[in-house]
Design a protein around this motif. Structure first.
Motif, mmCIF file in Angstrom:
data_model
loop_
_atom_site.group_PDB
_atom_site.id
_atom_site.type_symbol
_atom_site.label_atom_id
_atom_site.label_comp_id
_atom_site.label_asym_id
_atom_site.label_seq_id
_atom_site.Cartn_x
_atom_site.Cartn_y
_atom_site.Cartn_z
ATOM 1 N N THR A 76 0.842 -1.181 0.000
ATOM 2 C CA THR A 76 0.000 0.000 0.000
ATOM 3 C C THR A 76 0.880 1.235 0.000
ATOM 4 O OG1 THR A 76 -1.891 1.083 1.050
ATOM 5 C CG2 THR A 76 -0.192 0.209 2.516
ATOM 6 N N GLY A 77 0.264 2.412 -0.045
ATOM 7 C CA GLY A 77 1.019 3.650 -0.092
ATOM 8 C C GLY A 77 1.527 4.061 1.276
ATOM 9 N N ILE A 105 -3.251 0.003 5.269
ATOM 10 C CA ILE A 105 -2.115 -0.581 5.981
ATOM 11 C C ILE A 105 -2.557 -1.834 6.735
ATOM 12 C CG2 ILE A 105 -0.586 -0.229 7.975
ATOM 13 C CD1 ILE A 105 -0.023 2.554 6.930
ATOM 14 N N GLU A 106 -3.728 -1.774 7.358
ATOM 15 C CA GLU A 106 -4.234 -2.949 8.062
ATOM 16 C C GLU A 106 -4.532 -4.095 7.093
ATOM 17 O OE1 GLU A 106 -7.534 -1.748 10.419
ATOM 18 O OE2 GLU A 106 -6.298 -0.761 11.929
ATOM 19 N N ALA A 150 2.116 0.253 13.333
ATOM 20 C CA ALA A 150 0.792 -0.364 13.397
ATOM 21 C C ALA A 150 0.875 -1.798 13.904
ATOM 22 C CB ALA A 150 0.126 -0.319 12.021
ATOM 23 N N ILE A 151 1.880 -2.542 13.450
ATOM 24 C CA ILE A 151 2.034 -3.929 13.907
ATOM 25 C C ILE A 151 2.296 -3.975 15.406
ATOM 26 C CG2 ILE A 151 3.562 -5.937 13.799
ATOM 27 C CD1 ILE A 151 3.821 -5.397 10.774
ATOM 28 N N HIS A 152 3.199 -3.130 15.883
ATOM 29 C CA HIS A 152 3.532 -3.140 17.308
ATOM 30 C C HIS A 152 2.371 -2.671 18.175
ATOM 31 C CE1 HIS A 152 7.660 -3.751 15.951
ATOM 32 N NE2 HIS A 152 8.010 -3.962 17.197
ATOM 33 N N GLU A 153 1.626 -1.695 17.691
ATOM 34 C CA GLU A 153 0.560 -1.117 18.510
ATOM 35 C C GLU A 153 -0.729 -1.922 18.468
ATOM 36 O OE1 GLU A 153 0.229 2.818 16.975
ATOM 37 O OE2 GLU A 153 2.156 3.481 17.805
ATOM 38 N N GLU A 154 -1.038 -2.514 17.298
ATOM 39 C CA GLU A 154 -2.344 -3.137 17.139
ATOM 40 C C GLU A 154 -2.298 -4.653 16.940
ATOM 41 O OE1 GLU A 154 -4.902 -0.985 14.354
ATOM 42 O OE2 GLU A 154 -3.479 0.681 14.444
ATOM 43 N N TYR A 155 -1.186 -5.177 16.433
ATOM 44 C CA TYR A 155 -1.113 -6.606 16.137
ATOM 45 C C TYR A 155 0.167 -7.229 16.672
ATOM 46 C CZ TYR A 155 -4.674 -4.973 12.898
ATOM 47 O OH TYR A 155 -5.777 -4.386 12.357
#
Length: 427
Positions: A80-81, A118-119, A139-144
């Motif tokens: 993605t962008g 991104i998700e 995003a990976i560290h915070e949400e997944y």
């Protein structure tokens, strides 16, 4: 996780877009000998077989060559962008046609759509991340965080992203290894200096149809990107003023012949302002009040926070699009301040922007591909945290480029190598 449509599901005429996207990619490939060599190796050896690569990048023709190369190396790729205005929809659609690639990149998305995309990339549960700005890593560290154990490592492309990663690492919050691709000599000396310098000035000139000769150009920040912008502007007969907060860089700019001033003073003189700091609030209300009528404000840093656009909008009595990619703010006293590309990365976000020259990105993406291969093949060597790119990988890409350009260079003799590697040789 997220449900978000690929680019092919979002475009009305996806077939026409794909044709144009492939045309752009074909042109880029013709001028990317490094990536051609890397692709041939990846196709033959399949070093990424079984890997899932999640990417957040500027999705345009040159990036597409990297994405395809990783897919041809055996990986499943989702991309993605990394900037709402830097995607070329036709290139994104062409990538999405590849059986091993899904592209969610679309130009002009809002903040919510940006992070949904991104998700969607993260939804493939990547084993490798390739980032430009660190939004995917964050995003990976915070949400997944449950995905981290299956990630062998990542690569970060740009200055701002590396700054964020090093801060994250210093806090003990980075839980898998990431190569600081931005910090290699092949990236800093060519991509940051020549790439940012040439592409930013070319984009500003095309967007405004104005000359550089005789103008005063204020360059905020004298890191590698700022050096490139200053050098190229000076080469086009502009007067260059540099602003800096780091005393050694300020001294370097001074000794290389540029005027060095605080932004509060430079604001009174500049015709064009180009920010390259990676920081926020570089140009603010106090500076707007001092600027001349008709100035151009452009950002060559990653995020749109270097120029305080919210305050500029508050100060303006009227706004209009003066040209495609140029938004004019009229002040109460009649002065007009012009912001390019909505304050986003000008060399990629302006309507006519094409990003760095193809030959420059050939080098940078060659390093990226080599780093992905290294992380997959030798992941056990790298603990969680930020890692410098192994010097032999950087040299490997330089040697491919020199060979492609027909340039020969010397090698050390055994005696020279022994001398340079020994502490026992005295006077």
């Amino acid at each position: 996780m997220a449900e978000y449509p690929s680019i092919s599901e979002q475009l009305d005429d996806v077939e026409s877009a794909r044709v144009e996207g492939h045309r752009k990619m074909d042109w880029a490939r013709q001028h990317m000998p490094i990536m051609t060599a890397v692709r041939e190796e990846f196709e033959g050896e399949k070093p990424l077989d079984g890997q899932r690569i999640g990417m957040a990048m500027h999705v345009e023709a040159k990036t597409a060559v990297l994405v395809e190369t990783l897919a041809e190396g055996g990986a499943e790729v989702a991309v993605t962008g990394c900037n709402p205005l830097s995607t070329h929809d036709d290139v994104s659609a062409a990538l999405d046609e590849h059986p091993n690639i899904t592209s969610y990149a679309k130009r002009g998305v809002d903040d919510e759509e940006y992070y949904e995309a991104i998700e969607a990339v993260i939804d493939i549960e990547p084993t490798v991340t390739v980032d430009d700005g660190m939004d995917m890593v964050a995003a990976i560290h915070e949400e997944y965080p449950e995905l981290i154990d299956s990630i062998v490592g990542g690569c970060e492309e740009t200055t701002t992203g590396v700054h964020r990663l090093r801060a994250m690492d210093a806090d003990g919050a980075l839980d898998y290894p990431v190569f600081a691709v931005n910090d290699t000599p092949m990236k800093r000396l060519f991509d940051n200096v020549h790439g940012t310098g040439e592409s930013s000035l070319a984009t500003i000139a095309m967007t405004t149809n104005l000359s550089w000769a005789g103008k005063t150009v204020v360059v905020a920040g004298y890191g590698y990107c700022g050096k490139g912008v200053a050098k190229k502007a000076s080469g086009q007969n502009a007067k260059v003023v540099v602003t800096e907060v780091e005393p050694r860089r300020a001294l370097e700019a001074h000794m290389e012949g540029y005027e060095v001033k605080p932004m509060a003073e430079a604001a009174k003189e500049g015709d064009v302002f180009i920010t390259t700091t990676g920081n926020r609030d570089v140009i603010t209300e106090d500076h707007f009040d001092q600027m001349k009528d008709g100035v151009l404000l452009a950002n060559a840093g990653h995020f749109d926070i270097e120029i305080d656009l919210n305050k500029l909008s508050d100060l303006a009595v009227s706004e209009r699009d003066a040209r495609d990619g140029v938004h004019e703010y009229e002040m109460e006293d009649g002065r007009r301040l012009n912001v390019l590309a909505e304050g986003r990365l000008v060399n990629l976000a302006a309507p006519l922007a094409l990003g760095h020259p193809v030959e420059v990105m050939d080098q940078s993406f060659g390093v990226q591909a080599a780093c992905v291969r290294e992380m997959v093949e030798n992941s056990e060597k790298y603990d969680a945290g930020v890692h410098d790119v192994p010097d032999e990988l950087d040299k490997e890409i330089a040697e491919i480029k020199l060979s492609a350009d027909g340039v020969d260079f010397d090698s050390l003799t055994d005696e020279q190598a022994d001398y340079m590697g020994s502490w026992q040789h005295g006077t």
